[in-house]
Design a protein around this motif. Structure first.
Motif, PDB file in Angstrom:
ATOM      1  N   GLU A  52     -26.990  18.009  39.436  1.00  0.00           N
ATOM      2  CA  GLU A  52     -26.603  16.602  39.814  1.00  0.00           C
ATOM      3  C   GLU A  52     -27.831  15.749  39.498  1.00  0.00           C
ATOM      4  O   GLU A  52     -27.769  14.597  38.898  1.00  0.00           O
ATOM      5  CB  GLU A  52     -26.243  16.420  41.455  1.00  0.00           C
ATOM      6  CG  GLU A  52     -26.121  14.969  41.971  1.00  0.00           C
ATOM      7  CD  GLU A  52     -25.763  14.795  43.465  1.00  0.00           C
ATOM      8  OE1 GLU A  52     -25.708  13.738  43.902  1.00  0.00           O
ATOM      9  OE2 GLU A  52     -25.702  16.150  44.190  1.00  0.00           O
ATOM     10  N   VAL A  53     -29.028  16.132  39.812  1.00  0.00           N
ATOM     11  CA  VAL A  53     -30.248  15.388  39.545  1.00  0.00           C
ATOM     12  C   VAL A  53     -30.342  15.323  38.183  1.00  0.00           C
ATOM     13  O   VAL A  53     -30.584  14.252  37.307  1.00  0.00           O
ATOM     14  CB  VAL A  53     -31.674  16.207  40.111  1.00  0.00           C
ATOM     15  CG1 VAL A  53     -32.854  15.420  39.466  1.00  0.00           C
ATOM     16  CG2 VAL A  53     -31.483  15.983  41.706  1.00  0.00           C
ATOM     17  N   PHE A  54     -30.098  16.283  37.335  1.00  0.00           N
ATOM     18  CA  PHE A  54     -30.141  16.122  35.913  1.00  0.00           C
ATOM     19  C   PHE A  54     -29.227  15.253  35.278  1.00  0.00           C
ATOM     20  O   PHE A  54     -29.486  14.516  34.484  1.00  0.00           O
ATOM     21  CB  PHE A  54     -29.897  17.506  35.212  1.00  0.00           C
ATOM     22  CG  PHE A  54     -29.983  17.731  33.694  1.00  0.00           C
ATOM     23  CD1 PHE A  54     -31.357  18.195  33.372  1.00  0.00           C
ATOM     24  CD2 PHE A  54     -28.943  17.758  33.005  1.00  0.00           C
ATOM     25  CE1 PHE A  54     -31.575  18.386  31.788  1.00  0.00           C
ATOM     26  CE2 PHE A  54     -29.193  17.718  31.705  1.00  0.00           C
ATOM     27  CZ  PHE A  54     -30.256  18.053  30.993  1.00  0.00           C
ATOM     28  N   ASP A  55     -28.197  15.314  35.889  1.00  0.00           N
ATOM     29  CA  ASP A  55     -27.057  14.215  35.248  1.00  0.00           C
ATOM     30  C   ASP A  55     -27.458  12.919  35.713  1.00  0.00           C
ATOM     31  O   ASP A  55     -27.106  12.063  34.794  1.00  0.00           O
ATOM     32  CB  ASP A  55     -25.467  14.636  35.806  1.00  0.00           C
ATOM     33  CG  ASP A  55     -25.175  16.011  35.384  1.00  0.00           C
ATOM     34  OD1 ASP A  55     -25.423  16.224  34.506  1.00  0.00           O
ATOM     35  OD2 ASP A  55     -24.024  16.390  35.978  1.00  0.00           O
ATOM     36  N   LYS A  56     -28.161  12.719  36.635  1.00  0.00           N
ATOM     37  CA  LYS A  56     -28.337  11.289  37.129  1.00  0.00           C
ATOM     38  C   LYS A  56     -29.453  10.603  36.026  1.00  0.00           C
ATOM     39  O   LYS A  56     -29.488   9.591  35.653  1.00  0.00           O
ATOM     40  CB  LYS A  56     -29.022  11.217  38.241  1.00  0.00           C
ATOM     41  CG  LYS A  56     -27.908  11.088  39.569  1.00  0.00           C
ATOM     42  CD  LYS A  56     -28.649  11.336  41.005  1.00  0.00           C
ATOM     43  CE  LYS A  56     -27.883  11.398  42.096  1.00  0.00           C
ATOM     44  NZ  LYS A  56     -28.360  11.113  43.288  1.00  0.00           N
ATOM     45  N   SER A  57     -30.288  11.724  35.433  1.00  0.00           N
ATOM     46  CA  SER A  57     -31.276  11.306  34.380  1.00  0.00           C
ATOM     47  C   SER A  57     -30.722  10.999  33.183  1.00  0.00           C
ATOM     48  O   SER A  57     -30.828  10.098  32.464  1.00  0.00           O
ATOM     49  CB  SER A  57     -32.352  12.621  34.258  1.00  0.00           C
ATOM     50  OG  SER A  57     -32.989  12.888  35.398  1.00  0.00           O
ATOM     51  N   ASN A  58     -29.199  11.935  32.972  1.00  0.00           N
ATOM     52  CA  ASN A  58     -28.632  11.547  31.611  1.00  0.00           C
ATOM     53  C   ASN A  58     -27.888  10.013  31.817  1.00  0.00           C
ATOM     54  O   ASN A  58     -27.836   9.472  30.748  1.00  0.00           O
ATOM     55  CB  ASN A  58     -27.579  12.641  31.543  1.00  0.00           C
ATOM     56  CG  ASN A  58     -28.149  13.722  30.741  1.00  0.00           C
ATOM     57  OD1 ASN A  58     -28.024  13.890  29.528  1.00  0.00           O
ATOM     58  ND2 ASN A  58     -28.830  14.570  31.592  1.00  0.00           N
ATOM     59  N   ASN A  59     -27.388   9.851  33.220  1.00  0.00           N
ATOM     60  CA  ASN A  59     -26.903   8.551  33.341  1.00  0.00           C
ATOM     61  C   ASN A  59     -27.786   7.502  33.157  1.00  0.00           C
ATOM     62  O   ASN A  59     -27.322   6.581  32.485  1.00  0.00           O
ATOM     63  CB  ASN A  59     -26.245   8.540  34.830  1.00  0.00           C
ATOM     64  CG  ASN A  59     -25.166   9.381  35.029  1.00  0.00           C
ATOM     65  OD1 ASN A  59     -24.356   9.904  34.175  1.00  0.00           O
ATOM     66  ND2 ASN A  59     -25.032   9.859  36.462  1.00  0.00           N
ATOM     67  N   LEU A  60     -28.852   7.579  33.364  1.00  0.00           N
ATOM     68  CA  LEU A  60     -29.900   6.588  33.029  1.00  0.00           C
ATOM     69  C   LEU A  60     -29.829   6.312  31.541  1.00  0.00           C
ATOM     70  O   LEU A  60     -30.247   5.091  31.133  1.00  0.00           O
ATOM     71  CB  LEU A  60     -31.334   6.826  33.556  1.00  0.00           C
ATOM     72  CG  LEU A  60     -31.402   6.986  35.269  1.00  0.00           C
ATOM     73  CD1 LEU A  60     -32.745   7.294  35.530  1.00  0.00           C
ATOM     74  CD2 LEU A  60     -31.265   5.419  35.800  1.00  0.00           C
ATOM     75  N   LEU A  61     -30.036   7.252  30.793  1.00  0.00           N
ATOM     76  CA  LEU A  61     -29.881   7.372  29.318  1.00  0.00           C
ATOM     77  C   LEU A  61     -28.616   6.407  28.891  1.00  0.00           C
ATOM     78  O   LEU A  61     -28.748   5.572  27.809  1.00  0.00           O
ATOM     79  CB  LEU A  61     -30.127   8.567  28.644  1.00  0.00           C
ATOM     80  CG  LEU A  61     -30.025   8.681  27.167  1.00  0.00           C
ATOM     81  CD1 LEU A  61     -31.090   7.922  26.359  1.00  0.00           C
ATOM     82  CD2 LEU A  61     -29.870  10.018  26.619  1.00  0.00           C
ATOM     83  N   LEU A  62     -27.447   6.869  29.403  1.00  0.00           N
ATOM     84  CA  LEU A  62     -26.263   6.569  29.068  1.00  0.00           C
ATOM     85  C   LEU A  62     -26.111   4.865  29.330  1.00  0.00           C
ATOM     86  O   LEU A  62     -25.340   4.132  28.621  1.00  0.00           O
ATOM     87  CB  LEU A  62     -25.184   7.100  29.725  1.00  0.00           C
ATOM     88  CG  LEU A  62     -25.200   8.709  29.088  1.00  0.00           C
ATOM     89  CD1 LEU A  62     -23.933   9.259  30.119  1.00  0.00           C
ATOM     90  CD2 LEU A  62     -24.491   8.722  27.729  1.00  0.00           C
TER      91      LEU A  62
END
Length: 304
Positions: free
Chosen positions: A220-230
């Motif tokens: 979940e933490v990893f995906d949140k970092s990806n969300n910032l990129l997106l």
């Protein structure tokens, strides 16, 4: 435990303590502090390089471990961000040369920065500034494998490079990766593992968040970092494309991006991929770089 510093450890201007959302500057670690904190590591040193935190340890009669301080840091308290790039300076290189001559046995090399570019698009600051010189030096001796980190991704290069290199993923994120190395006089085997925190928690601790499902929490933490990129691109409003990019990143950072030609072709032919490129055409070369691996990054076996 044998440790070497990373680029956020010595005189890091980002050093902070936190209380809720409040952050405060804190004392920074000097090279002398580092040696004192990890004195148990340096007490085992066969040799230490006086101008850095590099040292060597004889593991057994067949193996010498060379632990290299590849970081560039201030000589005093810093107010700036830590340096991303790294190098082996002249003093360390002379010491390393002497160590290699003296050892005249099998060896391993461990440092924070990489010998090679492990991604053709994102590599600035991750490979040693003087990597060519160090690879040339190491390849003159029986240095069987180099181990590094820094890029936070699990990746192996071997067979077509002068010195094989294993880059370990970041233990604090993604799958909490670590490696187990087994050595004999004429072989080296490496295998990547994901840490299982459950083995170290009490029954009560396992009920507390986030430990009830810690790996789901890390994802979940990893995906949140990806969300910032997106959020910076047009894919933020395209859920199918966004999920594909998250899976691509998870595969690359956990060392699972080695795919067959058929698997890669299927990815490129998918509707999610076409939608992603239509929204963010500049991502094409970057996405291709995530599938450059020519071998498994989960394991390595070397003999001589």
């Amino acid at each position: 435990m044998l440790v070497i510093p990373g680029n956020h450890d010595i005189y890091d201007g980002w050093a902070r303590s936190f209380s809720g959302i409040e952050e405060r500057r804190v004392a920074q670690i000097s090279p002398a502090d580092w040696k004192e904190i990890f004195s148990a590591s340096y007490d085992l040193a066969a040799s230490q390089e006086p101008g850095s935190l590099s040292y060597s340890v004889n593991l057994n009669p067949h193996w010498r471990l060379l632990l290299l301080d590849s970081n560039l840091y201030s000589s005093q308290f810093s107010y700036t961000h830590p340096m991303t790039s790294g190098a082996i300076d002249d003093g360390e290189r002379r010491w390393l040369s002497q160590e290699l001559v003296e050892a005249k046995r099998l060896g391993q090399d461990v440092m924070h920065h990489n010998l090679y570019s492990h991604n053709s698009v994102v590599h600035d600051g991750f490979k040693l500034n003087n990597a060519g010189e160090i690879v040339q030096l190491l390849s003159q001796y029986p240095v069987r494998c180099a181990f590094s980190g820094h890029i936070h991704a699990q990746h192996i290069m071997s067979g077509w490079v002068p010195v094989p290199e294993v880059v370990s993923s970041c233990f604090a994120e993604s799958d909490q990766g670590y490696g187990i190395v087994e050595l004999t006089a004429n072989s080296l085997s490496y295998r990547h593992h994901a840490f299982d925190i459950d083995n170290f928690l009490t029954a009560e601790e396992k009920k507390l968040p986030p430990f009830a499902d810690f790996h789901a929490y890390l994802k979940e933490v990893f995906d949140k970092s990806n969300n910032l990129l997106l959020l910076k691109g047009a894919a933020k409003d395209l859920p199918e494309a966004a999920e594909m990019l998250k899976k691509m990143h998870w595969g690359f950072f956990t060392g699972q991006s080695y795919k067959s030609e058929a698997e890669i072709a299927a990815i490129y032919e998918s509707s999610a991929y076409r939608t992603l490129l239509a929204a963010m055409p500049s991502m094409k070369s970057y996405i291709s770089s995530l599938y450059e691996s020519t071998q498994s990054s989960q394991k390595l076996y070397l003999t001589w």
